[in-house]
Design a protein around this motif. Structure first.
Motif, short mmCIF file in Angstrom:
data_model
loop_
_atom_site.label_atom_id
_atom_site.label_comp_id
_atom_site.label_asym_id
_atom_site.label_seq_id
_atom_site.Cartn_x
_atom_site.Cartn_y
_atom_site.Cartn_z
N GLY A 127 0.83 -1.22 0.00
CA GLY A 127 0.00 0.00 0.00
C GLY A 127 0.85 1.25 0.00
N LEU A 128 1.97 1.24 0.74
CA LEU A 128 2.89 2.38 0.73
C LEU A 128 3.51 2.54 -0.66
CD1 LEU A 128 4.34 4.64 2.28
CD2 LEU A 128 6.13 2.98 2.77
N GLY A 129 3.86 1.43 -1.29
CA GLY A 129 4.36 1.50 -2.66
C GLY A 129 3.34 2.12 -3.59
N GLY A 130 2.05 1.79 -3.37
CA GLY A 130 0.98 2.40 -4.16
C GLY A 130 0.85 3.89 -3.93
N LEU A 131 1.02 4.32 -2.68
CA LEU A 131 0.96 5.76 -2.40
C LEU A 131 2.11 6.50 -3.06
CD1 LEU A 131 -0.07 5.79 1.37
CD2 LEU A 131 -1.45 6.46 -0.61
N GLY A 170 3.50 9.95 -8.05
CA GLY A 170 4.19 10.19 -9.32
C GLY A 170 5.68 9.90 -9.31
N LEU A 171 6.20 9.28 -8.25
CA LEU A 171 7.63 8.95 -8.21
C LEU A 171 7.89 7.69 -9.03
CD1 LEU A 171 8.24 9.70 -4.45
CD2 LEU A 171 8.80 11.15 -6.38
N GLY A 172 9.13 7.49 -9.41
CA GLY A 172 9.51 6.39 -10.29
C GLY A 172 9.41 5.02 -9.62
N PHE A 173 9.46 3.97 -10.45
CA PHE A 173 9.32 2.60 -9.97
C PHE A 173 10.43 2.21 -8.99
CE2 PHE A 173 9.78 -2.03 -10.33
CZ PHE A 173 8.52 -2.40 -9.84
N PRO A 174 11.71 2.59 -9.20
CA PRO A 174 12.72 2.23 -8.20
C PRO A 174 12.43 2.81 -6.82
CG PRO A 174 13.79 2.89 -10.23
CD PRO A 174 12.34 3.19 -10.39
N ILE A 175 11.90 4.02 -6.77
CA ILE A 175 11.54 4.65 -5.48
C ILE A 175 10.35 3.91 -4.85
CG2 ILE A 175 10.83 6.79 -4.35
CD1 ILE A 175 13.65 6.87 -5.46
#
Length: 141
Positions: free
Chosen positions: A34-38, A43-48
């Motif tokens: 869920g944090l990754g979804g937020l 709008g941050l990149g996939f590595p972040i």
């Protein structure tokens, strides 16, 4: 499909799987997803996104290891402390008692005082199979 939707669906799937398992580690991973979804929604990149989810999962796992969720150590009997009536004594420690309208085998676990007649009422302090463990005084709560 946007990344944040995939992260949120993954988080819900992990939280749902946690309900079947009961160890709380899948819930931590669901929260991390869920944090990754937020982060993806921001709008941050996939590595972040991946880094945020991984750090959250690692921190949650360490937290669970340090603070285990305590559960009762087995089934708790609602009969503990209940009073029973002595029907008859079989021996010095074996007796028959009446509890809930039925006869039960019982075992005296502590010595009686030497003040004359044996008691007519005892208290349940445990159970071994179908045998009630009784004592002259109720257990400490």
């Amino acid at each position: 499909m946007d990344n944040y939707i995939i992260w949120f669906v993954l988080g819900l799937a992990l939280a749902g799987a946690e309900m079947l398992v009961g160890g709380f580690y899948l819930l931590v991973c669901g929260i991390a997803a869920g944090l990754g979804g937020l982060v993806a929604w921001a709008g941050l990149g996939f590595p972040i996104q991946l880094l945020a989810a991984a750090l959250c999962a690692i921190a949650g796992t360490f937290w669970l290891r340090r603070n285990p969720i305590s559960r009762p150590g087995g089934p708790q009997s609602l009969d503990l402390g209940q009073r029973v009536e002595v029907e008859h004594w079989k021996s010095a420690t074996q007796l028959r008692v009446r509890y809930r309208g039925a006869g039960w085998d019982a075992e005296l676990t502590s010595a009686l005082s030497d003040n004359g007649a044996p008691p007519t009422e005892l208290y349940i302090i445990g159970q071994r199979g179908n045998t009630l463990l009784v004592a002259p005084t109720p257990p400490a709560s």
